[in-house]
Write a protein that holds these residues in place. Structure first.
Motif, mmCIF file in Angstrom:
data_model
loop_
_atom_site.group_PDB
_atom_site.id
_atom_site.type_symbol
_atom_site.label_atom_id
_atom_site.label_comp_id
_atom_site.label_asym_id
_atom_site.label_seq_id
_atom_site.Cartn_x
_atom_site.Cartn_y
_atom_site.Cartn_z
ATOM 1 N N LEU A 6 0.855 -1.191 0.000
ATOM 2 C CA LEU A 6 0.000 0.000 0.000
ATOM 3 C C LEU A 6 0.891 1.242 0.000
ATOM 4 O O LEU A 6 0.956 2.002 0.956
ATOM 5 C CB LEU A 6 -0.944 -0.021 1.206
ATOM 6 N N TRP A 135 -1.766 3.325 4.540
ATOM 7 C CA TRP A 135 -1.400 3.707 3.173
ATOM 8 C C TRP A 135 -0.267 4.726 3.212
ATOM 9 O O TRP A 135 -0.323 5.729 3.920
ATOM 10 C CB TRP A 135 -2.609 4.283 2.437
ATOM 11 N N HIS A 159 -9.308 1.725 -1.339
ATOM 12 C CA HIS A 159 -8.944 2.869 -0.509
ATOM 13 C C HIS A 159 -10.047 3.924 -0.511
ATOM 14 O O HIS A 159 -10.449 4.443 0.544
ATOM 15 C CB HIS A 159 -7.626 3.455 -1.033
#
Length: 952
Positions: A6, A135, A159
């Motif tokens: 990520l 992230w 996301h």
């Protein structure tokens, strides 16, 4: 060791970040990590690293990348102990959620979902915040190529969905002022994503900024019109209307993230109860301890999920079916069995949304009424079974993600899952109770042989029996196959059976299962070599079929032999336990047997012979699907099919629509798998023609995602063929798929391109048909004059041949309908009545529905209300006879309600609109709000207006 995807692909040993080498080497690691513990074949890794530009040295270079990664990640650790495991023809990296940021992200999302179900919005927001902090930038940052871009887009959508859910929760907690700036940033970054605009409008309104909220909507309206030529979606429009009238309900908390589910079934007791459990084994031995343990898992007011794990061939399915049949009476609302094909050697695992559709259809929900959005589909499923006691047997699951959407949201039902994997995620996150099956004990294995071969025969040769049990590794599948072979030769000493098993071990390399090295290949080899040559050939060729099962006639086409002969060969294979007849007339093998048959085919059969076999099976399904489509009211240009192989025996329907529909329903998983396999094996002509052949069925039955997937493969095939006519047919199909789904984003562009290609090719009928289809798309976009123009072009361009009579009637109906929409009612009635006379003469009830509705619409606007009502009621009668067109039924009910209102029949109008509303809500169609508004108007003290006139 920790990994991250990520953001930049990274790895750490403790606190030390590891240098992972050049980009292609990092793509290799990324592909393994994104599989989340599943095996990734060498071929799939090659595709991920190089895409379509595969060098000759790709495989050896890939193995070098894997070798280097092992050295970088774990210096000094041998290959057998490496985190990158060699599995079959590929590799896998097993990680826990604490070791991979994507796994941790999914864990936080699951915790957020559990909090949402419990009504704890504060915890839900907290878990989502934790998920989003993982992230570190765009997923797979720095990696290039088609694979990386596709995965980046997929993860980006995850996301954004998590971000939207978190902001929704914050809004519900009253943090509208705090999140307005963040929402503004999201709208700037994602201007076409209506989720964030909708939330921003709510946040602004609750902050006392009504004008700013309305401006946000107008910006979206202008942007969507300029960029896509569409209006804002129903949800954004509804928020705008509520803000505009200062709806007091907007001041309170935002609506939950999950839409309110709509009841899809009639009340309990008025629907058929599914009873899909397979027959129990004639011989089931042992497992008393596991059965007793499983019985304790039966739900008593709580949801229980039992994950039955074990190596291939250990008897998971047999155990699950045996146990499920023992407890079936505890689940009076139905027992459903579904093969998820998680480890099928040739098939693709069943996607969760497809599994949800199958379960809902088993519970009596019409496929056409099911929504397309997977999350909405799951919400419907949970709502539907909330007050029911259902037993759901999910066989052969690949992983927890495949199962999770099928878990009930309320107590009372039981889900039984079988898998070769232990499904640790299902146990850790969802409270599944594990039950592990091992091989049989020596006593149980002996009992199995005694019950199959006779106690006297087994007792007479105890040493031989012990050797057979050892050679079969106490694996039930291997023991069953061996017993079947020995049973047909009762005079054959069991010592000789053991000797042959021992001898056959050396004929092939050891057969290694993913979970444990088990030499069952020798057992299979022994039974295989006892077959007649034709039966052995059929067994090998069955591995070419994509599965999950095969009919008698399809098997005859596969083998290129007469049906009676293949019936005898299938009986021989069934007697040898190499094939099972799981339902009457449909045959399947255990996936280990299919894998073994595939290996044999690769070594015994000539490659050209196998290619001819593939062609025969593709021919079979292509010609069968076209034959099944004959009674399905196709209104489109026929294509020139690829020539039929002389040995193929397509299915025969003799004009029976019922038999054709039943065939489509039974073969749908096979048909989709055949399209995938034809595309993968580069039978491009078959790929696009198969997609063309199943388009109408999938569209009418609400399988729009599956249809789009098949057509996209067809487009790739058509372009590889450099066949503009094939490309035009696929473009027309994609536009039709959009229409089914109520979308028009690309329809006009696709149809205009198809018209150009058909025109160049001189395909006059297809050209005319595409003008008719374009008229419908233009109508959806509100360009009625252009719609009428293209309807007339269809009528003018259509060649005057009997084959085109049905299409001509539809074109005339289109001219009439668009004339009516433009206020030319007398002209509309003339065209539609001419078309109706032809349809009635042909007994074409499906077409007559649309013609009657159009005539009724025009008559209503001419004030001929009684005649209009008769037309609409006649159309509804035909709709219920034909079936499969709920959106048309809802439209006709809307029109009928308008007419009843004009006649002063308020109660009849309310009934018609209410019935239409129920259908539209199931479809989640935007017209549902129109009927809501009309029903509200009926209840006003001033009384209803009588000038709806279908939108006049």
């Amino acid at each position: 060791m920790r990994f991250a995807v990520l953001g930049p692909v990274s790895a750490w040993r403790g606190t030390e970040e590891i240098e992972l080498g050049p980009p292609q080497q990092r793509v290799t690691l990324a592909a393994l990590l994104l599989a989340e513990g599943a095996q990734v074949s060498v071929g799939a890794l090659v595709d991920a690293v190089w895409g379509s530009a595969v060098p000759a040295s790709a495989v050896s270079t890939l193995r070098t990348y894997v070798h280097r990664l092992r050295q970088l990640l774990e210096p000094g650790v041998d290959k057998a102990s490496s985190v990158i495991q060699s599995v079959g023809d590929g590799y896998r990296v097993h990680t826990t959620p604490d070791e991979l940021d994507l796994g941790a992200f999914r864990r936080f999302l699951a915790q957020a979902e559990q909090a949402r179900r419990a009504g704890n919005v504060k915890d839900m927001a907290g878990h989502l915040r934790d998920a989003l902090t993982l992230w570190r930038g765009p997923a797979l940052a720095g990696l290039r190529g088609e694979y990386a871009e596709i995965q980046r887009q997929r993860l980006s959508e995850l996301h954004l969905s998590a971000m939207a859910a978190r902001l929704t929760a914050e809004l519900e907690l009253g943090a509208h002022a705090e999140i307005t700036g963040e929402l503004t940033d999201q709208v700037t970054d994602h201007p076409l994503d209506e989720r964030f605009r909708n939330l921003l409008m709510l946040a602004l309104y609750r902050s006392g900024r009504q004008a700013a909220a309305l401006d946000t909507y107008r910006e979206a309206q202008a942007l969507l019109a300029d960029e896509l030529g569409v209006d804002p979606g129903p949800e954004l429009q509804a928020t705008y209307e509520r803000v505009l009238r200062a709806d007091p309900g907007l001041v309170g908390p935002a609506a939950p993230a999950e839409p309110a589910a709509v009841s899809l079934l009639p009340p309990k007791g008025k629907v058929a109860v599914p009873a899909q459990l397979p027959a129990d084994l004639a011989v089931f031995v042992g497992r008393e301890t596991q059965l007793a343990e499983a019985t304790r898992l039966v739900p008593g007011g709580t949801v229980v999920i039992s994950a039955i794990a074990g190596m291939a061939g250990v008897g998971k399915t047999a155990f699950a079916v045996h146990w499920a049949r023992q407890i079936a009476d505890l689940f009076p609302d139905g027992q459903i069995c579904l093969d998820l094909r998680g480890f099928d050697p040739d098939g693709v695992p069943v996607p969760p949304e497809r599994a949800l559709r199958t379960v809902l259809e088993a519970l009596g929900v019409p496929s056409q009424s099911l929504p397309q959005d997977p999350s909405v589909l799951a919400a419907h499923y949970r709502t539907l079974i909330a007050d029911r006691r259902i037993l759901l047997l999910l066989d052969n699951a690949r992983d927890a993600e495949q199962v999770r959407p099928l878990l009930p949201g309320a107590p009372g039902s039981l889900v039984v899952v079988t898998s070769r994997n232990r499904l640790a995620g299902l146990i850790a996150k969802d409270g599944a109770l594990p039950l592990h099956l091992d091989v049989l004990s020596p006593a149980e294995a002996r009992d199995l042989l005694a019950r199959r071969l006779g106690h006297r025969r087994v007792a007479a040769e105890p040493e031989a029996v012990d050797e057979i049990i050892e050679l079969c590794a106490r694996l039930p599948l291997a023991l069953a196959v061996t017993a079947a072979r020995a049973a047909v030769q009762p005079a054959f000493p069991l010592a000789a059976v053991a000797d042959e098993l021992c001898d056959s071990r050396g004929r092939l390399d050891a057969f290694s299962d993913l979970d444990a090295a088990v030499d069952v290949r020798a057992v299979f080899s022994w039974s295989y070599h006892a077959l007649t040559p034709d039966a052995a050939r059929l067994f090998r060729l069955l591995a070419v079929h994509p599965g999950p099962d095969i009919s008698l006639r399809a098997a005859a086409s596969l083998a290129g032999l007469p049906v009676p002969q293949v019936r005898r060969l299938l009986a021989e294979l069934t007697q040898a336990h190499l094939v099972d007849e799981r339902t009457p007339g449909r045959f399947a093998s255990h996936d280990l047997l299919r894998a073994y048959a595939g290996e044999l085919a690769g070594t015994v059969d000539d490659p050209e012979a196998l290619r001819a076999t593939r062609r025969r099976i593709y021919d079979h399904y292509l010609y069968s699907a076209v034959a099944a489509g004959e009674p399905a009211f196709f209104i489109r240009h026929r294509i020139a099919l690829t020539p039929l192989s002389p040995e193929v025996r397509p299915e025969e329907f003799t004009g029976s629509e019922q038999r054709a529909s039943a065939w489509f329903a039974a073969e749908q998983p096979v048909l989709l798998a055949v399209v995938h396999q034809a595309e993968a094996t580069r039978f491009d002509q078959h790929t696009w023609q198969l997609a063309w052949a199943i388009e109408h069925y999938l569209g009418r039955h609400g399988q729009w995602r599956e249809l789009e997937s098949a057509l996209l493969m067809a487009m790739a095939a058509a372009r590889r063929l450099a066949d503009p006519t094939a490309e035009a047919h696929v473009l027309r199909g994609l536009a039709q798929a959009e229409k089914y789904a109520g979308e028009t984003k690309y329809s006009r562009t696709r149809l205009e391109r198809a018209i150009e290609l058909f025109g160049r090719a001189g395909e006059k009928t297809a050209l005319a048909e595409t003008h008719r289809q374009l008229s419908v798309a233009l109508e959806q976009q509100g360009d009625l004059e252009a719609a009428l123009h293209h309807s007339k072009l269809c009528l003018q361009l259509l060649p005057d041949t009997p084959d085109n009579d049905r299409l001509r009637a539809w074109a005339r109906t289109g001219v009439g309908w668009h004339s009516a929409l433009l206020g030319r009612y007398e002209e509309a009635i003339h065209h539609c009545q001419t078309a109706l006379a032809f349809a009635q003469e042909q007994g074409d009830d499906y077409s007559a529905v649309y013609m009657l509705d159009s005539i009724g619409y025009a008559q209503h606007h001419l004030g001929q209300y009684a005649e209009a009502a008769d037309c609409f009621e006649h159309a509804l009668e035909l709709i219920r006879r034909v079936g499969g067109i709920p959106w048309t039924e809802a439209t006709t009910l809307m029109h009928l309600g308008d007419t009843w209102l004009s006649l002063g029949q308020v109660d009849a109008a309310r009934t018609a609109w209410t019935n239409g509303l129920h259908i539209l809500e199931k479809l989640r169609h935007s017209d549902a709000e129109l009927l809501h508004a009309r029903l509200r108007e009926l209840d006003k003290p001033s009384g209803p207006a009588r000038s709806h006139a279908h939108g006049a």
